[in-house]
Design a protein around this motif. Structure first.
Motif, short mmCIF file in Angstrom:
data_model
loop_
_atom_site.label_atom_id
_atom_site.label_comp_id
_atom_site.label_asym_id
_atom_site.label_seq_id
_atom_site.Cartn_x
_atom_site.Cartn_y
_atom_site.Cartn_z
N ASP A 1 -7.57 -3.52 -4.50
CA ASP A 1 -7.97 -3.26 -3.12
C ASP A 1 -7.03 -2.19 -2.58
O ASP A 1 -5.92 -2.00 -3.09
N PHE A 2 -7.47 -1.46 -1.55
CA PHE A 2 -6.63 -0.44 -0.95
C PHE A 2 -5.59 -1.08 -0.05
O PHE A 2 -5.83 -2.11 0.58
N GLY A 3 -4.41 -0.48 0.02
CA GLY A 3 -3.36 -1.00 0.88
C GLY A 3 -2.02 -0.40 0.50
O GLY A 3 -1.94 0.54 -0.30
N GLN A 4 -0.94 -0.94 1.07
CA GLN A 4 0.40 -0.46 0.75
C GLN A 4 0.67 -0.70 -0.73
O GLN A 4 0.50 -1.81 -1.23
N VAL B 1 -0.25 -4.07 -3.24
CA VAL B 1 -1.50 -4.18 -3.98
C VAL B 1 -1.38 -3.87 -5.47
O VAL B 1 -2.25 -4.24 -6.25
N LEU B 2 -0.31 -3.19 -5.88
CA LEU B 2 -0.15 -2.88 -7.29
C LEU B 2 0.25 -4.13 -8.07
O LEU B 2 1.04 -4.94 -7.61
N LYS B 3 -0.31 -4.26 -9.27
CA LYS B 3 0.09 -5.36 -10.13
C LYS B 3 0.08 -4.89 -11.58
O LYS B 3 -0.47 -3.86 -11.92
N TRP B 4 0.70 -5.70 -12.42
CA TRP B 4 0.93 -5.35 -13.82
C TRP B 4 -0.14 -5.98 -14.69
O TRP B 4 -0.46 -7.15 -14.55
N VAL B 5 -0.72 -5.20 -15.58
CA VAL B 5 -1.72 -5.71 -16.51
C VAL B 5 -1.36 -5.25 -17.91
O VAL B 5 -1.07 -4.08 -18.13
N ALA B 6 -1.41 -6.16 -18.85
CA ALA B 6 -1.21 -5.82 -20.26
C ALA B 6 -2.53 -6.09 -20.97
O ALA B 6 -2.84 -7.20 -21.37
N PRO C 1 -9.43 11.41 0.17
CA PRO C 1 -10.89 11.60 0.06
C PRO C 1 -11.46 11.19 -1.30
O PRO C 1 -12.54 10.61 -1.37
N GLU C 2 -10.74 11.50 -2.38
CA GLU C 2 -11.19 11.12 -3.72
C GLU C 2 -10.67 9.73 -4.02
O GLU C 2 -9.47 9.50 -4.14
N LYS C 3 -11.58 8.76 -4.13
CA LYS C 3 -11.18 7.39 -4.39
C LYS C 3 -11.53 6.99 -5.83
O LYS C 3 -12.60 7.35 -6.33
N PRO C 4 -10.65 6.25 -6.50
CA PRO C 4 -10.93 5.83 -7.87
C PRO C 4 -12.06 4.80 -7.92
O PRO C 4 -12.33 4.10 -6.94
N GLU C 5 -12.69 4.72 -9.06
CA GLU C 5 -13.76 3.74 -9.24
C GLU C 5 -13.17 2.42 -9.71
O GLU C 5 -12.42 2.37 -10.69
N PHE C 6 -13.50 1.34 -9.02
CA PHE C 6 -13.05 0.01 -9.43
C PHE C 6 -13.99 -0.50 -10.53
O PHE C 6 -15.21 -0.39 -10.42
N THR C 7 -13.41 -1.06 -11.59
CA THR C 7 -14.19 -1.45 -12.75
C THR C 7 -13.70 -2.79 -13.31
O THR C 7 -12.56 -3.20 -13.07
N LEU C 8 -14.57 -3.43 -14.09
CA LEU C 8 -14.21 -4.67 -14.79
C LEU C 8 -13.68 -4.39 -16.20
O LEU C 8 -13.28 -5.32 -16.90
N GLU C 9 -13.68 -3.13 -16.62
CA GLU C 9 -13.35 -2.79 -17.99
C GLU C 9 -11.87 -2.90 -18.32
O GLU C 9 -11.47 -2.75 -19.47
N LEU C 10 -11.03 -3.17 -17.31
CA LEU C 10 -9.58 -3.23 -17.55
C LEU C 10 -9.10 -4.62 -17.92
O LEU C 10 -7.91 -4.83 -18.15
N GLY D 1 -11.06 -9.49 -11.46
CA GLY D 1 -12.04 -8.79 -10.65
C GLY D 1 -11.97 -7.29 -10.91
O GLY D 1 -11.24 -6.84 -11.79
N LYS D 2 -12.75 -6.54 -10.17
CA LYS D 2 -12.75 -5.10 -10.35
C LYS D 2 -11.40 -4.50 -9.94
O LYS D 2 -10.83 -4.90 -8.93
N SER D 3 -10.91 -3.55 -10.70
CA SER D 3 -9.62 -2.92 -10.41
C SER D 3 -9.65 -1.47 -10.89
O SER D 3 -10.58 -1.05 -11.58
#
Length: 358
Positions: A34-37, A41-46, A60-69, A73-75
């Protein structure tokens, strides 16, 4: 506005899985759902992570949230800039692209804050010759030096001997503009905020090729400004600050001058004096390297070659930076430190994640 750079050392091209001829690659990344400070909102994924603004959702350019990571949920993975090294290629990839080659991102939102990724050829600009170029130099070339190059080249029709003026002259773009201007025979008036050690900073920017280095307060002295240029008009102004600083740039410009805004560090709007528009006929523009890059791929590739050539020849000095090393053993707390510094203070240094082989 301090942008953090992801420096990835490995990338897969056109494969649908995180797989190489050496087996499956274990990728570690920073993600946000999610967008925020950023620190919240940042978290670690392995599994199969610009800058702060896209994370905050104000870019203006926002990244696409996806389930592929592989998250619940979507990130999305942050990071616009970076250098990657090809480790494996799909069967339909151009045969000129081979493992071991370097490449940079062709556009925003690639998601460079990760150790491995997969990409299409269109996502990358290949570095034709990495001899004499460090990974950090290649990783930091696509935004700051490129922005400075385009603004000096594309507005006002500057010729050798002409003057341009800029605020935030000690920023990454500012330092790049000083050096590119010097290489093209341009003269520069470089405005910085007053601070402790201002004389040392002035000397540093002059050593890069700055013709004049002055504070915001000194820039308001019209007689002094005219004396600096010998009465020669200033044709181009580069604005990264906004507010009163930008308004002052409009006043400094000469007849038919061009004011180009590429940032808003103060987060304040600015006004252009009516007299500057009516009697001096100045022109106001906005510039965003991400938007310019779309449709200018061939021109961008040649620009990258030009800048790399200056670096290789020792004509273009690195902008100040600080490295955070990222290995298999690196924890989230270590990676969050430069992110927090980028939010809470302006250090004048570009932050870089350096992925290390484990």
């Amino acid at each position: 506005m301090l942008r953090r750079v992801g420096l990835a050392k490995r990338v897969l091209t056109t494969n649908r899985h995180y797989s190489t001829r050496f087996g499956y690659a274990h990728s570690r990344c920073l993600v946000f759902s999610d967008f925020g400070q950023p620190e919240k909102v940042l978290k670690w994924v392995a599994s199969p992570p610009l800058c702060m603004n896209p994370i905050e959702g104000v870019y203006p350019e926002k990244p696409e949230f996806t389930l592929e990571l592989g998250t619940g949920g979507k990130s999305a993975v942050p990071g616009n800039e970076g250098l990657v090294e090809i480790v494996s290629c799909g069967s339909k990839v151009n045969p000129s692209i081979r493992p071991g080659q370097w490449a940079i991102m062709s556009g925003p939102n690639f998601g460079t804050w990760r150790t491995y990724a997969q990409a299409r050829e269109a996502n990358l600009i290949m570095i034709p010759d990495k001899e004499g170029i460090s990974p950090v130099q290649a990783a930091t070339i696509s935004v700051n030096p490129s922005t400075a190059y385009r603004m000096l080249n594309d507005f006002a029709g500057l010729e050798p001997g002409d003057y341009f003026v800029q605020n935030a002259a000690n920023s990454g773009v500012g330092r790049s503009a000083i050096q590119i201007g010097r290489l093209w025979g341009l003269k520069s008036i470089n405005i910085v905020r007053d601070r402790p050690g201002i004389q040392k900073l002035k000397e540093e920017l002059r050593s890069l090729g700055g013709t004049e280095v002055i504070t915001e307060a000194e820039a308001k002295d019209r007689r002094s400004m005219a004396k600096m240029t010998g009465g020669q008009p200033v044709k181009l102004a580069l604005n990264c600050v906004g507010g009163e600083s930008a308004t002052n740039l409009a006043r400094i410009l000469g007849q038919n001058g061009h004011l180009v805004t590429y940032g808003a560090m103060s987060k304040l709007p600015f006004s252009v004096p009516a007299s500057a528009l009516i009697f001096k006929n100045i022109h106001c523009h906005g510039f965003w390297i991400s938007a310019w890059s779309k449709g200018n791929e061939a021109v961008k590739s040649q620009m990258i070659i030009d800048i790399l050539g200056w670096i290789r020849d020792g004509k273009f000095r690195d902008i100040p930076y600080e490295i955070t090393k990222w290995s298999e053993a690196t924890g989230l707390e270590t990676l969050m430190e430069p992110v927090k510094r980028g939010i809470s203070e302006y250090s004048g240094r570009k932050g870089i994640f350096l992925m290390e082989d484990d």
